[in-house]
Design a protein around this motif. Sequence first.
Motif, short mmCIF file in Angstrom:
data_model
loop_
_atom_site.label_atom_id
_atom_site.label_comp_id
_atom_site.label_asym_id
_atom_site.label_seq_id
_atom_site.Cartn_x
_atom_site.Cartn_y
_atom_site.Cartn_z
N LYS A 2 9.80 -0.44 -7.59
CA LYS A 2 8.41 -0.81 -7.45
C LYS A 2 7.73 0.07 -6.41
O LYS A 2 8.35 0.57 -5.49
N LYS A 5 8.11 -0.66 -2.61
CA LYS A 5 9.36 -0.18 -2.02
C LYS A 5 9.30 1.33 -1.83
O LYS A 5 9.74 1.85 -0.79
N LYS A 164 -3.31 1.83 -6.91
CA LYS A 164 -2.45 0.74 -7.38
C LYS A 164 -3.01 -0.62 -6.97
O LYS A 164 -2.98 -1.57 -7.76
N LYS A 168 -4.19 -3.59 -9.36
CA LYS A 168 -3.58 -4.91 -9.26
C LYS A 168 -4.64 -5.99 -9.07
O LYS A 168 -4.53 -7.10 -9.61
#
Length: 667
Positions: A2, A5, A164, A168
């Motif tokens: 992901k 991470k 991102k 999201k």
Amino acid sequence: MKFGKTFETHLTIEWRQQYMRYTDLKTMIRRGVDGAPTGEGGATDADINAYYIAFEEQFFTECMHELTRVNNFFLEKLAEARRKHATLKLQLLASARAPGHTFSSYSLQSSQRLPSMVSLRDNTSGSNRKLMTQRQLRNAYSEFYLTLVLLQNFQSLNETGFRKICKKYDKYLRSTSGNDWLEQNVNPAAFTDQRPLEKLIIDVEELYTYYLAGGDRSRAMTKLRVPPLGQPTPPRMVFRAGLALGMFIMLACTTIFSYIRRPPEEKNIEAFIRLYRGPFTWVIFNFFMAANVAGWQRAGVNHVLIFEIDPRSHLQPATFLEIACTFGLLWTLSILGFLFHDLINVQDPFVFPLALTLIMITLLINPLPIMNWPARWWTMRLVGRVVTAPLHYVRFADFWMGDQMNSLVTCMADHYYIVRFYAICWLRYANVIFCFDEDMFVPISRCLPAWFRFAQCLRRFRDSGSKSVSYLLNAGKYSTTFFVVFFSTMRGRTDDGYANTFSNPYTWFFILSYIISTIYCYAWDVIKDFGIFKIWRGEHLFLREKLVYPQAFYYFVIVENLVLRCFWAVELVVLYHKLITPYNIKTCASILEITRSRFIWNYIRLENEHLYNCGKFRATRDIHLASLNAQQERMLENMMGETDGTDPGGSNTRHADERRRLAKEYF
């Protein structure tokens, strides 16, 4: 993996506070969705709409705060990079044209490619300023290129993070506001413009190629290239380390069993311990270094920067493990040869410790470019700087190595015994027990490491502009060793004249000096070296605000450091009651000292230095540039103006396919 991470893995640790808080923003979205009112709970449509409008305003206000911090930090670093680039460019061109500087004919011919050469040449000829050498320029450009790559990684990670998080947001809240905010605020931001940084990178590559690599681009890129962030240890290196570890464990068990079943002759036991204890210390030291490096990497402590090692050639934990196991294999084979010398038709068992010592020294000083030569040369050069401490400016790696040597006092004395044994006693006397009696050079060898650090502290006091008294206090800490060694030596030489050791006044002077030294050194460790005992209430009681390791580890270190520092008292009692032979208790004390001071101490000391670098946002080694005169300063401003930004008439808004991304391995 992901992105969250990946983001945490690949960010530059020293700049962590300047990155966008991707995880916090993601958590904020989830809490916002989970806490939203629903019709089933009795909320009206107006209440639900009002909640989402308020949450959207709160969320994008937080995003704007993150964007502003990221953008400001990038602009600051970009301006700093431009000035460094222009200064290095001036130094490079001035050095290329200066008489007596050895640059290739290719680089001199290519100097016409760059502007302002004539005026710079005229300026250089009339200046007496010291110019940078070709080697200094290579090192400076390599470090500067690393800075540009880290800044490029900062760009890409943050830009991807904002994209991102907006995606999201739209996914969870079924909205298009995230994409709209991205287009209106992130895309026009200066930190998303790859062109200025790419221009600097290309310019550095060209300058290095034409001036410092003789026009050979492949050679230039070999020197400039930066390994991918988060690159794992190569499998072949792990395999070699694992194979060596397995062989060492097998031979170590065999050696222990053989020693129990077939010990050396009684007259040779002390000589056996003395001759093998020193080399065994290096085996343990390398095992601990492997664990230290692995722990630093796992915790995110940038030891490569702290030690000012080239990140392109630093050693992995597997390499340290392989070195430790290789030394361990040689050590066990030598002991087995000593124990079974008669079975292999070798009359003199003392051949084997000599062979072991010579082989280990040869592996260290061998000048051939094999077996991690850069690391071996770094170690030898560092030891040389420690030995000649008053003559050099003291860096972190210098006094770190000095502290390592202070914990290897017994090892250094053992190596003196080895030299004395083979130079004076070997092949001359049948009974060699007296060859290991203490002479005047043994206490000197025990004082040398403390003297090295004492001299380093005085040199740091001399070089410090503020003349900080802390350097003198640190020197005082090491001076206590001189008193401990002196009273210990006098006690050993006068004990025979008293009924027991406690009737000897030197014993009480020895105990008093050791108590003072223990308290002094322990206080310095926890307060200065570890930086703890700064908080006296709350969650981090007795610690400090920022912690890298688990909190319990610090409390363990506080207790462990004190207990092992007091082991000298246990040693004194054990020897008084003759429970263990002196060389055996000294072996235990030596191993415990290495464990305390050069294994556990290393974790906290480097963590404290790492936090200092993070506070200064220092992610690369410092580049020391020669000073410029007034005319060169004016030229520097003109050159910075020429490279400032992109086309003034252009727009910062670009399509995604126009941006140059980092290689795939970065994500």
